[in-house]
Scaffold this active site. Sequence first.
Site, PDB file in Angstrom:
ATOM      1  N   SER A  61      -8.329 -24.167 -25.716  1.00 39.85           N
ATOM      2  CA  SER A  61      -7.163 -25.043 -25.607  1.00 39.85           C
ATOM      3  C   SER A  61      -6.593 -25.402 -26.971  1.00 39.85           C
ATOM      4  CB  SER A  61      -7.546 -26.332 -24.878  1.00 39.85           C
ATOM      5  OG  SER A  61      -8.239 -26.045 -23.695  1.00 39.85           O
TER       6      SER A  61
HETATM    7  N1  SAH Z   1     -12.771 -25.993 -22.599  1.00 40.18           N
HETATM    8  C1  SAH Z   1     -12.570 -24.638 -23.086  1.00 40.18           C
HETATM    9  C2  SAH Z   1     -11.289 -24.001 -22.587  1.00 40.18           C
HETATM   10  C3  SAH Z   1     -11.396 -23.681 -21.178  1.00 40.18           C
HETATM   11  S1  SAH Z   1     -10.345 -22.447 -20.531  1.00 40.18           S
HETATM   12  C4  SAH Z   1     -12.659 -24.565 -24.588  1.00 40.18           C
HETATM   13  O1  SAH Z   1     -12.858 -25.597 -25.239  1.00 40.18           O
HETATM   14  O2  SAH Z   1     -12.581 -23.463 -25.121  1.00 40.18           O
HETATM   15  C5  SAH Z   1     -10.809 -22.687 -18.841  1.00 40.18           C
HETATM   16  C6  SAH Z   1     -12.169 -22.175 -18.466  1.00 40.18           C
HETATM   17  O3  SAH Z   1     -12.402 -22.585 -17.126  1.00 40.18           O
HETATM   18  C7  SAH Z   1     -12.284 -20.648 -18.485  1.00 40.18           C
HETATM   19  O4  SAH Z   1     -13.303 -20.269 -19.352  1.00 40.18           O
HETATM   20  C8  SAH Z   1     -12.604 -20.300 -17.032  1.00 40.18           C
HETATM   21  O5  SAH Z   1     -13.536 -19.234 -16.901  1.00 40.18           O
HETATM   22  C9  SAH Z   1     -13.200 -21.600 -16.524  1.00 40.18           C
HETATM   23  N2  SAH Z   1     -13.168 -21.779 -15.062  1.00 40.18           N
HETATM   24  C10 SAH Z   1     -12.167 -21.525 -14.190  1.00 40.18           C
HETATM   25  N3  SAH Z   1     -12.538 -21.842 -12.939  1.00 40.18           N
HETATM   26  C11 SAH Z   1     -13.820 -22.291 -13.019  1.00 40.18           C
HETATM   27  C12 SAH Z   1     -14.787 -22.770 -12.075  1.00 40.18           C
HETATM   28  N4  SAH Z   1     -14.521 -22.840 -10.757  1.00 40.18           N
HETATM   29  N5  SAH Z   1     -15.996 -23.157 -12.521  1.00 40.18           N
HETATM   30  C13 SAH Z   1     -16.300 -23.091 -13.839  1.00 40.18           C
HETATM   31  N6  SAH Z   1     -15.452 -22.657 -14.778  1.00 40.18           N
HETATM   32  C14 SAH Z   1     -14.228 -22.270 -14.388  1.00 40.18           C
END
Ligand code: SAH
Length: 213
Positions: A61
Amino acid sequence: MTFDAEAKMQFVYAIRSKGVTDAKVLTAMENVDRAEFVKGIFRDRAYEDMPLPISCGQTISQPSIVGIMTQALDLQPRDKVLEVGTGSGYQAAILARLARRVYTVDRYKRLVDEAEAIFAKLKITNITARTADGSHGQTEQSPFDKILVTAASEDPPSTLMAQLRVGGIMVLPVGQSDAVQCLIRVTRTEKGFDYDELRSVRFVPLLEGLGTD
Ligand code: SAH
């Protein structure tokens, strides 16, 4: 490029100008080098206030959004936090500086493995990372003081709301995955839940089941 005094000053200035005013959050962000969580050609852009690609087609992000979400959680030193969407691990590393224990889950094992390697390298010991569908939360560790969801769902997942303690706060983006979403804060009260709208955001979708990468 290194995260030296000059780079830190510019990084924090940019985040502050976007509305991150909590001194503890700014200090935490000054103490975690975002470049550790970004690979290859994008590393040079780690200190810019923009999202960047990571493995498995996901994104780390934008730093100012990380700051705004962290600030909205009003973290306390004793807090037990659940993060859904480990991604690069950067947001978890920020949470870990401000809370007692962070549980983070991602549906991609590869992202969890890579994030764990970075936590070990940075000697961060209060994060537990797991590969799981985070929309089910983590029953065995609940209730949580705070929950942060970093992927967008149409509505706040009821399972996660149930895992929030009374007085606890959950911050998450809600709305269609291909449109602008709204970042909201849900506070659990004795009687139910209060909702605040914070700002518009754009996140990857919260998907069901595990990723295949
Ligand atoms: N917080 C992260 C950015 C996240 S991007 C950082 O600091 O880099 C969003 C993430 O959510 C992705 O890696 C994706 O794989 C995950 N995601 C999406 N749906 C999900 C679910 N149901 N359970 C766990 N992770 C999930």
